[in-house]
Design a protein around this motif. Structure first.
Motif, PDB file in Angstrom:
ATOM      1  N   GLY A 290       1.218  58.540   3.567  1.00 18.04           N
ATOM      2  CA  GLY A 290       1.120  59.228   5.187  1.00 18.04           C
ATOM      3  C   GLY A 290       0.571  57.544   5.743  1.00 18.04           C
ATOM      4  O   GLY A 290       0.544  56.714   5.296  1.00 18.04           O
ATOM      5  N   SER A 291      -0.048  57.819   6.961  1.00 23.15           N
ATOM      6  CA  SER A 291      -0.650  56.973   7.816  1.00 23.15           C
ATOM      7  C   SER A 291      -1.910  56.340   6.562  1.00 23.15           C
ATOM      8  O   SER A 291      -2.706  57.005   5.628  1.00 23.15           O
ATOM      9  CB  SER A 291      -1.472  58.037   8.706  1.00 23.15           C
ATOM     10  N   THR A 292      -2.003  54.582   6.822  1.00 21.96           N
ATOM     11  CA  THR A 292      -3.304  54.228   6.293  1.00 21.96           C
ATOM     12  C   THR A 292      -4.275  54.393   6.488  1.00 21.96           C
ATOM     13  O   THR A 292      -5.568  54.199   6.067  1.00 21.96           O
ATOM     14  CB  THR A 292      -2.502  52.861   5.471  1.00 21.96           C
ATOM     15  N   ARG A 293      -4.456  54.926   7.811  1.00 23.52           N
ATOM     16  CA  ARG A 293      -5.468  54.292   8.077  1.00 23.52           C
ATOM     17  C   ARG A 293      -6.787  55.559   8.361  1.00 23.52           C
ATOM     18  O   ARG A 293      -7.884  55.384   7.750  1.00 23.52           O
ATOM     19  CB  ARG A 293      -5.728  54.725  10.046  1.00 23.52           C
ATOM     20  N   ASP A 294      -6.310  56.517   7.443  1.00 24.94           N
ATOM     21  CA  ASP A 294      -7.251  57.832   7.111  1.00 24.94           C
ATOM     22  C   ASP A 294      -6.857  58.363   5.678  1.00 24.94           C
ATOM     23  O   ASP A 294      -7.064  59.186   5.804  1.00 24.94           O
ATOM     24  CB  ASP A 294      -6.683  59.557   7.698  1.00 24.94           C
ATOM     25  N   ASN A 295      -5.757  57.063   4.645  1.00 24.82           N
ATOM     26  CA  ASN A 295      -5.101  57.521   3.858  1.00 24.82           C
ATOM     27  C   ASN A 295      -7.099  57.294   2.711  1.00 24.82           C
ATOM     28  O   ASN A 295      -7.931  56.890   2.934  1.00 24.82           O
ATOM     29  CB  ASN A 295      -4.354  56.784   3.304  1.00 24.82           C
ATOM     30  N   LEU A 296      -7.188  57.951   0.930  1.00 25.11           N
ATOM     31  CA  LEU A 296      -8.624  57.882   0.414  1.00 25.11           C
ATOM     32  C   LEU A 296      -8.773  57.010   0.155  1.00 25.11           C
ATOM     33  O   LEU A 296     -10.459  56.491  -0.080  1.00 25.11           O
ATOM     34  CB  LEU A 296      -7.718  58.584  -0.619  1.00 25.11           C
ATOM     35  N   VAL A 297      -8.126  55.199   0.241  1.00 25.69           N
ATOM     36  CA  VAL A 297      -8.989  54.648  -0.317  1.00 25.69           C
ATOM     37  C   VAL A 297      -9.359  53.199   0.898  1.00 25.69           C
ATOM     38  O   VAL A 297     -10.727  52.619   0.919  1.00 25.69           O
ATOM     39  CB  VAL A 297      -7.195  53.060  -0.218  1.00 25.69           C
ATOM     40  N   THR A 298      -9.098  54.082   2.710  1.00 26.53           N
ATOM     41  CA  THR A 298      -9.974  53.749   3.952  1.00 26.53           C
ATOM     42  C   THR A 298     -10.983  54.027   3.792  1.00 26.53           C
ATOM     43  O   THR A 298     -11.566  53.749   4.142  1.00 26.53           O
ATOM     44  CB  THR A 298      -8.807  53.751   4.764  1.00 26.53           C
ATOM     45  N   ARG A 299     -11.277  55.300   3.219  1.00 30.45           N
ATOM     46  CA  ARG A 299     -12.158  56.260   3.453  1.00 30.45           C
ATOM     47  C   ARG A 299     -12.698  56.189   2.506  1.00 30.45           C
ATOM     48  O   ARG A 299     -14.261  56.112   2.453  1.00 30.45           O
ATOM     49  CB  ARG A 299     -11.810  57.530   3.343  1.00 30.45           C
ATOM     50  N   ALA A 300     -11.993  55.969   1.291  1.00 27.94           N
ATOM     51  CA  ALA A 300     -13.078  54.924   0.432  1.00 27.94           C
ATOM     52  C   ALA A 300     -14.384  53.731   0.629  1.00 27.94           C
ATOM     53  O   ALA A 300     -15.070  54.055   0.387  1.00 27.94           O
ATOM     54  CB  ALA A 300     -12.750  54.750  -1.545  1.00 27.94           C
ATOM     55  N   LEU A 301     -13.494  52.938   1.196  1.00 28.93           N
ATOM     56  CA  LEU A 301     -14.428  51.985   1.704  1.00 28.93           C
ATOM     57  C   LEU A 301     -15.021  52.237   2.845  1.00 28.93           C
ATOM     58  O   LEU A 301     -16.133  51.994   2.771  1.00 28.93           O
ATOM     59  CB  LEU A 301     -13.433  50.612   2.711  1.00 28.93           C
ATOM     60  N   GLN A 302     -14.586  53.065   4.011  1.00 36.41           N
ATOM     61  CA  GLN A 302     -15.556  53.960   4.703  1.00 36.41           C
ATOM     62  C   GLN A 302     -17.364  54.265   3.959  1.00 36.41           C
ATOM     63  O   GLN A 302     -18.023  54.382   4.574  1.00 36.41           O
ATOM     64  CB  GLN A 302     -15.742  55.062   5.485  1.00 36.41           C
ATOM     65  N   ALA A 303     -16.493  55.064   3.120  1.00 34.50           N
ATOM     66  CA  ALA A 303     -17.943  55.394   2.386  1.00 34.50           C
ATOM     67  C   ALA A 303     -19.011  55.039   1.671  1.00 34.50           C
ATOM     68  O   ALA A 303     -20.183  55.193   2.104  1.00 34.50           O
ATOM     69  CB  ALA A 303     -17.415  56.532   1.233  1.00 34.50           C
ATOM     70  N   ILE A 304     -18.386  53.509   1.521  1.00 36.58           N
ATOM     71  CA  ILE A 304     -19.418  52.858   0.759  1.00 36.58           C
ATOM     72  C   ILE A 304     -20.112  52.088   1.970  1.00 36.58           C
ATOM     73  O   ILE A 304     -21.627  52.129   1.632  1.00 36.58           O
ATOM     74  CB  ILE A 304     -19.163  51.728   0.089  1.00 36.58           C
ATOM     75  N   ARG A 305     -19.625  52.069   3.374  1.00 36.59           N
ATOM     76  CA  ARG A 305     -20.569  50.962   4.224  1.00 36.59           C
ATOM     77  C   ARG A 305     -21.779  52.363   4.690  1.00 36.59           C
ATOM     78  O   ARG A 305     -23.154  52.047   4.826  1.00 36.59           O
ATOM     79  CB  ARG A 305     -18.861  51.138   5.455  1.00 36.59           C
ATOM     80  N   LEU A 306     -21.398  54.032   4.423  1.00 32.74           N
ATOM     81  CA  LEU A 306     -21.893  54.632   5.477  1.00 32.74           C
ATOM     82  C   LEU A 306     -23.628  54.592   4.763  1.00 32.74           C
ATOM     83  O   LEU A 306     -24.417  54.794   5.400  1.00 32.74           O
ATOM     84  CB  LEU A 306     -21.384  56.031   5.705  1.00 32.74           C
ATOM     85  N   HIS A 307     -23.048  54.312   3.058  1.00 38.12           N
ATOM     86  CA  HIS A 307     -23.909  54.568   1.876  1.00 38.12           C
ATOM     87  C   HIS A 307     -24.842  53.698   2.554  1.00 38.12           C
ATOM     88  O   HIS A 307     -25.486  54.167   1.803  1.00 38.12           O
ATOM     89  CB  HIS A 307     -23.339  55.132   0.770  1.00 38.12           C
ATOM     90  N   THR A 308     -24.176  52.866   1.926  1.00 37.71           N
ATOM     91  CA  THR A 308     -25.162  50.573   1.974  1.00 37.71           C
ATOM     92  C   THR A 308     -26.167  51.320   3.404  1.00 37.71           C
ATOM     93  O   THR A 308     -27.214  50.489   3.015  1.00 37.71           O
ATOM     94  CB  THR A 308     -24.697  49.795   1.567  1.00 37.71           C
ATOM     95  N   GLY A 309     -25.752  51.022   4.901  1.00 38.10           N
ATOM     96  CA  GLY A 309     -25.725  51.499   5.608  1.00 38.10           C
ATOM     97  C   GLY A 309     -25.407  49.852   5.853  1.00 38.10           C
ATOM     98  O   GLY A 309     -26.080  49.158   7.155  1.00 38.10           O
ATOM     99  N   VAL A 310     -24.257  49.288   5.484  1.00 41.86           N
ATOM    100  CA  VAL A 310     -24.503  47.625   5.723  1.00 41.86           C
ATOM    101  C   VAL A 310     -23.703  47.452   6.454  1.00 41.86           C
ATOM    102  O   VAL A 310     -22.568  48.131   6.836  1.00 41.86           O
ATOM    103  CB  VAL A 310     -24.773  46.985   4.145  1.00 41.86           C
ATOM    104  N   ASP A 311     -22.965  46.610   7.298  1.00 41.97           N
ATOM    105  CA  ASP A 311     -22.110  46.189   7.530  1.00 41.97           C
ATOM    106  C   ASP A 311     -21.260  44.714   6.844  1.00 41.97           C
ATOM    107  O   ASP A 311     -21.494  43.312   6.987  1.00 41.97           O
ATOM    108  CB  ASP A 311     -21.904  45.667   9.026  1.00 41.97           C
ATOM    109  N   LEU A 312     -20.442  45.822   5.993  1.00 37.01           N
ATOM    110  CA  LEU A 312     -20.179  44.616   4.838  1.00 37.01           C
ATOM    111  C   LEU A 312     -18.621  43.593   5.582  1.00 37.01           C
ATOM    112  O   LEU A 312     -17.834  44.823   6.178  1.00 37.01           O
ATOM    113  CB  LEU A 312     -19.412  45.850   3.256  1.00 37.01           C
ATOM    114  N   PRO A 313     -18.215  43.040   5.081  1.00 31.51           N
ATOM    115  CA  PRO A 313     -17.147  42.309   5.603  1.00 31.51           C
ATOM    116  C   PRO A 313     -15.601  43.097   5.073  1.00 31.51           C
ATOM    117  O   PRO A 313     -16.134  43.675   4.391  1.00 31.51           O
ATOM    118  CB  PRO A 313     -17.369  40.910   4.800  1.00 31.51           C
ATOM    119  N   ALA A 314     -15.226  42.681   6.251  1.00 35.14           N
ATOM    120  CA  ALA A 314     -13.341  43.177   6.275  1.00 35.14           C
ATOM    121  C   ALA A 314     -12.882  43.467   4.222  1.00 35.14           C
ATOM    122  O   ALA A 314     -12.872  41.762   4.193  1.00 35.14           O
ATOM    123  CB  ALA A 314     -12.409  42.607   7.449  1.00 35.14           C
TER     124      ALA A 314
END
Ligand code: C5P
Length: 315
Positions: A62-86
């Motif tokens: 389906g849409s890549t916006r909310d797929n599990l890979v995208t969510r995994a990247l967001q989860a790491i950013r949230l967890h570390t609290g760091v603005d990690l690069p794209a």
């Protein structure tokens, strides 16, 4: 630098629904087996526009916006609290999607591993497991990187089982049916108002298989177990009542091969166990040759337990 992995698929040799939980999920006891059919995932530093790019080829997701890979990247950013690069992520889908084979969960687990490596972010194994569980019930199994495991709780308890001597093969048949996991569990609840009060076929099958697996099992013992405990998945009646064509497909597969076929996860993939990967591939070929009408548009793979690619696939 580029980081690459081959996220594997799984089948559930057994799936016992042990009870409903207050959080809406179900407590499970399930024996997971990693099989030799894998996606390909590549993670590398992203372009200058500042947002992650996920490119998917192969089976459509389906849409890549909310797929599990995208969510995994967001989860790491949230967890570390760091603005990690794209990051630039390329995902080649070779595992059928929404099939009961855990492909999306496996991609998520490996996205966690590759993205943290690419960013140089250190997270502990416990943090990784917690992030995995937050992404989906099947993700912790893939993070644990084991061939065979008994999975409990919602999916976050992963106990490794010995598998070094196992060389058996599996034929996977995935019909073109969309079955949402949540709907299958909902139907299970309607059909089983109080699952704790009965010993389910999944519980009996899990107990029998766990007994074999703890004692250095032989391939033939697993084949014999699958013959005697094909109703090893408590979601079968729910999945097949939502999608009655599964009943006809299973009967056609059993008639066409003389073997018992089992359901993986919440379906729709059905699988049969053979003493070796070569015999699984031969069986797959013979099955494809029969041109059974129930198999029209199905995807078939014959796999070993190593991979990363199937021994035989159709089409
Ligand atoms: O965790 P995941 O998002 O993969 O689960 C999909 C759906 O399957 C959940 O929303 C839930 O309805 C159901 N589920 C469940 N109990 C589990 C795993 C999944 O009820 N242990």
């Amino acid at each position: 630098m580029t980081f690459e992995a081959r996220p594997p698929a799984k089948v559930n040799l057994t799936l016992e629904v042990a009870g409903r939980r207050a959080d809406g999920y179900h407590d499970l006891r399930s024996i997971f087996l990693r099989v030799g059919l894998s996606d390909r995932l590549v993670v590398e530093p992203g372009g200058a526009d500042g947002s992650d790019r996920v490119t998917v080829t192969g089976f459509a997701v389906g849409s890549t916006r909310d797929n599990l890979v995208t969510r995994a990247l967001q989860a790491i950013r949230l967890h570390t609290g760091v603005d990690l690069p794209a990051l630039d992520v390329t995902l080649e889908k070779r595992i059928p999607v929404a099939a009961g084979l855990g492909g999306g969960s496996s991609d998520a687990a490996f996205a966690l591993k590759l993205a943290t490596a690419c960013w140089g972010v250190g997270i502990s194994a416990a943090e990784e497991l917690a992030l995995a569980a937050s992404l989906g019930s099947d993700v912790p199994f893939f993070v644990a990187d084991e061939v065979l495991a008994e999975v409990g709780g919602r999916g976050e308890i992963v106990n490794w089982l010995p598998s070094e001597r196992l060389r058996f093969g599996v034929v996977l048949v995935t019909p073109p049916i969309a079955l949402r996991t949540a709907r299958v569990f909902e139907r299970f609840d309607v059909m089983n108002p109080d699952p704790r009060s009965v010993t389910t076929a999944g519980a009996v099958a899990s107990e029998a298989l766990a007994g074999i697996l703890w004692d250095e099992p032989l391939d033939d013992e697993i084949v014999a177990w699958s013959r005697d405990h094909a109703d090893s998945n408590d979601l079968w009646l729910a999945a097949s009542s939502l999608e009655p064509s599964l009943v006809a497909l299973r009967a056609a597969l059993e008639g066409g091969t003389g073997r018992r076929w089992l359901l993986s996860g919440s379906g729709p993939t059905l699988f049969a166990i053979y003493p070796s990967a070569r015999e699984a591939a031969d069986a797959g070929r013979a099955l494809a040759g029969k041109q059974l009408p129930q198999l029209q548009s199905a995807v078939m793979n014959a796999v070993d337990l190593v991979g990363p690619d199937p021994i035989w696939r159709y089409p």
